[in-house]
Each structure stands twice: as structure tokens, then as C-alpha cells.
Design a protein around this motif. Structure first.
Motif, PDB file in Angstrom:
ATOM      1  N   LYS A  19      -8.867   1.134  37.298  1.00  0.00           N
ATOM      2  CA  LYS A  19      -8.907   0.422  35.602  1.00  0.00           C
ATOM      3  C   LYS A  19     -10.566   0.324  35.046  1.00  0.00           C
ATOM      4  O   LYS A  19     -10.802   0.211  34.108  1.00  0.00           O
ATOM      5  N   ALA A  21     -12.758   1.719  37.031  1.00  0.00           N
ATOM      6  CA  ALA A  21     -13.587   2.349  36.527  1.00  0.00           C
ATOM      7  C   ALA A  21     -13.270   3.162  35.139  1.00  0.00           C
ATOM      8  O   ALA A  21     -14.232   3.700  34.062  1.00  0.00           O
ATOM      9  N   SER A  22     -12.128   3.256  33.986  1.00  0.00           N
ATOM     10  CA  SER A  22     -12.317   3.471  33.052  1.00  0.00           C
ATOM     11  C   SER A  22     -12.486   2.523  32.260  1.00  0.00           C
ATOM     12  O   SER A  22     -12.944   3.494  31.062  1.00  0.00           O
ATOM     13  N   LEU A  23     -12.895   1.255  32.819  1.00  0.00           N
ATOM     14  CA  LEU A  23     -13.428   0.757  31.523  1.00  0.00           C
ATOM     15  C   LEU A  23     -15.151   0.908  31.430  1.00  0.00           C
ATOM     16  O   LEU A  23     -15.396   1.323  30.584  1.00  0.00           O
ATOM     17  N   LYS A  24     -15.539   1.705  32.542  1.00  0.00           N
ATOM     18  CA  LYS A  24     -16.829   1.918  32.959  1.00  0.00           C
ATOM     19  C   LYS A  24     -17.193   2.738  32.016  1.00  0.00           C
ATOM     20  O   LYS A  24     -17.904   2.477  30.977  1.00  0.00           O
ATOM     21  N   SER A  25     -16.184   3.716  32.092  1.00  0.00           N
ATOM     22  CA  SER A  25     -16.632   5.524  31.355  1.00  0.00           C
ATOM     23  C   SER A  25     -16.562   4.742  30.105  1.00  0.00           C
ATOM     24  O   SER A  25     -17.160   5.645  29.008  1.00  0.00           O
TER      25      SER A  25
END
Lengths: 63, 492
Positions: A19, A21-25
Motif C-alpha cells: 500500500k 508502494a502504491s502511495l509512493k508511485s
């Protein structure tokens, strides 16, 4: 590995990592997004943050 | 050749499946994969269905599909691999155990989520490199089967020029794969039009003109409808002129004009047609000799030979025999040979080159022998030509000769050739020749007259028999020879 249920901590690490990682991307995307896209992304990011809190709370309750 | 494939693949729109339960991450992926056709699957059931039916180049697989999911993404890897899809595992949890397990199951790539901007770009680059490499290997395994380094180098060189408009001339004996190479060059040319082939030796001049330029209804007897010619059909594509040496000078002139101006008139039409095509020609003849003999226009030759490629016959690349047999039998019964049979195949001279090998492979596949023995190979190689039927018995050279000089002349020439050979084999003994060939004396003497051979009565003393030599001045009259019993010698 798939035959046995993973350890709760292992599962938590995976979920939190995914989750985040998704936010970062998604943050990377925000830079060049149009207004409409930005609104949609921010909404999804807020949901993601809530889901993060939820899984951490759930883990805490299991302990 | 690598750069050529790289260019082709980088222009390709990929079909991608992204298996991901996280809505935000799907949004990220859709953005990063913009420009390609992307399908999404949110769970294992939907992913399985799409993998089974979709024709994807690449798939991204998240390991954990749902909060309560037990890493069902892992189970999708073998399915994706079995479909030939480049499988990329992405995970927020990149422990060594997961990485190893994913690779064990056959995944091609694994990356940790979090930097999609770089990660996805790198994955696509790796996929393209892999595809390019396999395409390059595929050329020599699927399209032009060879393990001969020199032939590989020749093909590679030819394919460099595939995207250009440069005319290409392919030289090589019959059956070496000139048409296959022409088609391969077309396939790599990225031309939108068709590959249109015509064998110039298979048509009379009039028919060749009609085939090439097309004709209008009523242009000649039998022209019941207007028909497009090969030149027009090859628009934006490739026109492959096989056996170019058989084309008449008149046709060469017409075709040269059409190639240079990209405009031509169909037979019986006043309205010009326009067509833009690339010319690839092929021949087994020595074009320099044809030019010297006045059978090939120099300006026409100049126009068709931008790049010249020479293909080696199978007799000069015998390492290709077994890979070719394997290729010919790839979708059917596979063949196994005894060591003696292999030796027989490798020792044979293959006058019909790859085409002859293909016929042998077809015969062997149709047979019922478990392991192919040397005797079978010998027997089939000996019987191959007669079993080909009448057309197989005729060489391309004979056929062209018949078209030029008429069938009677061609038959006489064939008879003379056989008789001459038999006479030589029998040390010029006529009786033995007639007996072996089962011919009448009339046929023999007619042939000898044509051969301009001087006849002499048999000398009893063999030592006085002159050596074999041609002396056109000594043409002896041949009438009334009762030679069926007399052992005469003929000086040829």
C-alpha cells in the motif's frame, strides 16, 4: 509457501509495503496529472491511507 | 542485426495483462503503461480466465490478490508461462523466499513495488531485449533454417537492407531457398503491401506480360474479364521475380520502364496504373554470361542488382541436413536415423539441394520404418527423381530451352545428350548404345547427324581406334547403315 497461511507479521509487512508502494508511485503521478486525474488520485490515495490504518489496527487487535 | 530488431520491437504496441487487486496501483500501472493495450484483472479467477483466452505479450502479477488472499498470484505464474507470456511478478514484499519461489515457478522478472516510473520502464526494456534476441534466433530456426556460419552471415547482411528500397538479387542453384529468403526479406521490410512472386520461366512471353501487367477484358482471346497484374498486386509490397534469366529482352525493356517510372499499362488498356514496389529477383543462371550472350539487358541488370546475395547449395552446408529434417518434420512424425543412414545422407551430393531433402523427408515420414536404415535412404534417393513425376524429370534449364526454341528442339537436344553420354560410356560402341537405350538405328543416326559426329566403321584392331575427339569437318553420311550387329565405334 502458498500451502500454509503466512505469519500475521509477514502478511502485515507485505500489505503495508504494497500500500505504501502504491502511495509512493501515485505521488509521482500527481506531478504531471490533470486536475481531474489529480482529484481521482487523491481520493484513491485517501482510501489507501484508510486501508493502511485498518490493517494495522486489525493486526494490533489480533495480538 | 540486433539494432534492426530493437527498432521493430520498440515500435510494437504490446498487449499486457496487469493482475492487481489494489485500485490505486492499477491506476498507477495504467498511467505507466500508456501506449500499450492493457487489461486488468482484480482477482485470481478473473486473471485465470484472461490468461486462458487473451493473447498477451506480457503480464504483471501481484502476489497477493486481496487482503485475505494467500499469495494466489504465485499459482498464476505457471499458467502465464505455459501460454508463452513474459511473466513479471511485482510485490510489496520482496523477501528472498518469494523471489526464489517465483523464479522456480517460471517467472521471467521480479521487482519490488514502489518505484513504478523506473521499474516498469526497465521491465519493458528487458522484455524487448529478450524478444529481439529470440527473434534473431528464430530466423535461423523457423524461417531460414541453417547452422552454417557463412549462410547465417549472408542472411543477416541481407536483412539489414530489408527496410530499404534497394533492389536485391539472389543467386544460387535450384532448391537453395531463394524464395524463402525473398519472403523473409519482405517480412522484415515492414512494407504494408503483399509479397507477390512470379516465376518468369513458367510463362511464355505473352502470358508473362499479362501476368505482370494485368489485362483489360477483351485484350486477347480468353481475356474474359479485367485482371490485375502482379505489379499492381505488389503495390507498397515486394515483387519477387524468380528465374529472371528466362525473361525475354522485350519483357525486360517493358519491366525496366515500369520499375523506373512506377507506372505501366495493363495489356489492352490506355489507362496507366501506378504501383510502388520493391523488386527482389532470383536466378540460378550466371547473369554475366547472359549479358555477354545478349540475353540480359545491361540496364535491366543494373536496375535489379542493388544488393547481390549468393546462397550456398546444401552440398556445401551439410551441417544443415539434420536441422532441416528436424524442421520439416516438426509438426508430424519425427525421424531417427541409424549411424549408417546418417553417413549416407552426409555423403550424398544433394543436386536438388534443400528441395530434394524436403522430398526425402516427406517420403521417410510417409514410410513405416521405425528407425531409418541406410538402405532405405539409398533406395529413396535413387528413386526420388522418377517418383517426382514428369515435371520433376524436367530441369528448369530444359524447360526454358523448350520455351525459347520449341519443344521439338528441346526433345532433340535431350535425346542427343543421352545418346552422347551412352556412347561415351560404351567407348563409342553404337550397338551397345542402341541396346541399352532401346532405340532404333534411325534414332541413333539422326542424333549423330545432329551432333555432327563423324562415323567410322569399326576397326578390328582396337589399338587403331582414334581417341575421342570432336571433328565437325568429318561428318560422314549415315544412310543405310546396317549396324545392329556390327560393333562400330563413333568418334565424338
Amino acid at each position: 509457501m502458498t500451502d500454509n497461511q503466512p505469519e500475521p507479521l509477514e502478511q502485515l509487512i507485505h500489505d503495508v509495503n504494497s500500500k505504501c508502494a502504491s502511495l509512493k508511485s501515485a505521488v509521482q503521478l500527481l506531478r504531471n496529472a490533470s486536475d481531474d486525474e489529480r482529484r481521482e488520485l487523491l481520493e484513491l490515495m485517501a482510501q489507501q491511507a484508510e486501508a493502511l490504518v485498518k490493517i494495522i489496527v486489525e493486526y494490533k487487535n489480533q495480538q | 542485426m540486433w539494432y534492426l530488431f530493437a527498432k521493430v520491437v520498440s515500435m510494437t504496441k504490446l498487449k499486457i495483462l496487469a493482475i492487481e487487486d489494489d485500485q490505486l496501483f492499477r491506476k498507477v500501472m495504467a498511467s505507466q503503461l500508456a501506449g500499450h493495450t492493457v487489461d486488468f484483472a482484480e482477482n485470481a479467477v478473473s486473471a485465470r480466465k484472461k490468461l486462458e483466452t487473451g493473447n498477451y505479450d506480457l503480464c504483471f502479477i501481484d502476489l497477493k490478490l486481496g487482503d485475505q488472499d494467500n499469495y494466489s498470484g504465485l499459482k498464476l505464474i505457471p499458467l502465464a508461462c505455459s501460454k508463452g507470456i513474459y511473466s513479471v511478478v511485482m510485490s510489496g514484499h520482496d523477501s528472498q523466499a518469494f523471489i526464489e519461489k517465483a523464479h522456480e515457478l517460471g517467472c521471467n522478472d521480479f521487482y519490488a513495488k514502489g518505484n513504478e516510473e523506473n521499474n516498469i520502464g526497465q521491465v519493458l526494456a528487458r522484455f524487448c531485449r529478450r524478444k529481439e534476441k529470440s527473434k534473431e534466433e528464430n530466423v535461423f530456426k523457423e524461417h531460414f533454417v541453417t547452422e552454417d556460419p557463412a549462410t547465417k552471415a549472408t542472411i543477416t547482411e541481407a536483412l539489414k537492407y530489408a527496410p530499404s528500397d534497394l533492389p536485391i538479387l539472389i543467386l544460387g542453384p535450384s532448391g537453395t531457398g531463394k524464395t524463402s529468403l525473398a519472403r523473409l526479406i519482405h517480412d522484415f521490410s515492414r512494407r504494408k503491401g503483399e509479397f507477390v512472386a512470379i516465376n518468369c520461366a513458367a510463362h511464355t512471353e505473352e502470358l508473362l506480360e499479362a501476368e505482370l501487367f494485368g489485362y483489360k477484358k477483351g485484350a486477347f482471346t480468353g481475356a474474359n474479364e479485367t485482371r490485375k497484374g502482379k505489379l499492381l498486386l505488389a503495390n507498397k509490397g515486394t515483387l519477387f521475380l524468380d528465374e529472371i534469366g528466362a525473361m525475354s529482352l522485350k519483357m525486360q525493356t517493358k519491366l525496366l520502364k515500369a520499375i523506373e517510372e512506377q507506372t505501366f499499362y495493363p495489356v489492352g488498356s490506355d489507362a496507366p496504373e501506378t504501383s510502388s514496389f520493391r523488386v527482389i529477383s532470383a536466378t540460378l543462371e550466371d547473369l554475366q554470361s547472359l549479358i555477354k550472350e545478349g540475353r540480359l539487358r545491361f540496364d535491366f541488370f543494373q536496375r535489379i542488382h542493388g544488393l547481390t546475395i549468393r546462397l550456398k547449395p546444401l552440398s556445401e552446408r551439410k551441417d544443415d541436413i539434420f536441422p532441416l529434417i528436424s524442421f520439416f518434420t516438426r509438426q508430424g512424425r519425427r525421424l531417427s536415423f541409424t549411424q549408417e543412414a546418417k553417413t549416407e545422407l552426409l555423403g550424398y551430393n544433394w543436386p536438388g539441394s534443400v528441395r530434394e531433402l524436403k522430398k526425402l523427408a516427406d517420403l521417410l515420414v510417409a514410410g513405416d520404418e521405425g528407425r531409418v536404415q541406410a538402405d532405405t535412404v539409398k533406395r529413396l534417393l535413387n528413386s526420388l527423381r522418377p517418383e517426382e513425376g514428369a515435371s520433376g524429370f524436367t530441369t528448369d534449364e530444359q524447360y526454358r530451352f523448350a520455351l525459347r526454341q520449341g519443344l521439338n528442339e528441346a526433345i532433340n537436344r535431350f535425346i542427343d545428350g543421352i545418346i552422347e553420354k551412352s556412347l561415351k560410356a560404351h567407348n563409342n560402341r553404337k550397338y551397345a548404345t542402341m541396346r541399352d537405350l532401346k532405340i532404333s538405328s534411325r534414332m541413333l543416326y539422326d542424333s549423330l547427324r545432329r551432333l555432327r559426329v563423324a562415323l567410322r566403321p569399326l576397326r578390328k584392331n582396337k589399338k587403331q581406334t582414334p581417341a575421342v575427339s570432336i571433328n565437325p569437318a568429318n561428318i560422314a553420311p549415315t544412310s543405310g547403315s546396317n549396324d545392329t550387329k556390327a560393333e562400330e565405334k563413333v568418334v565424338v
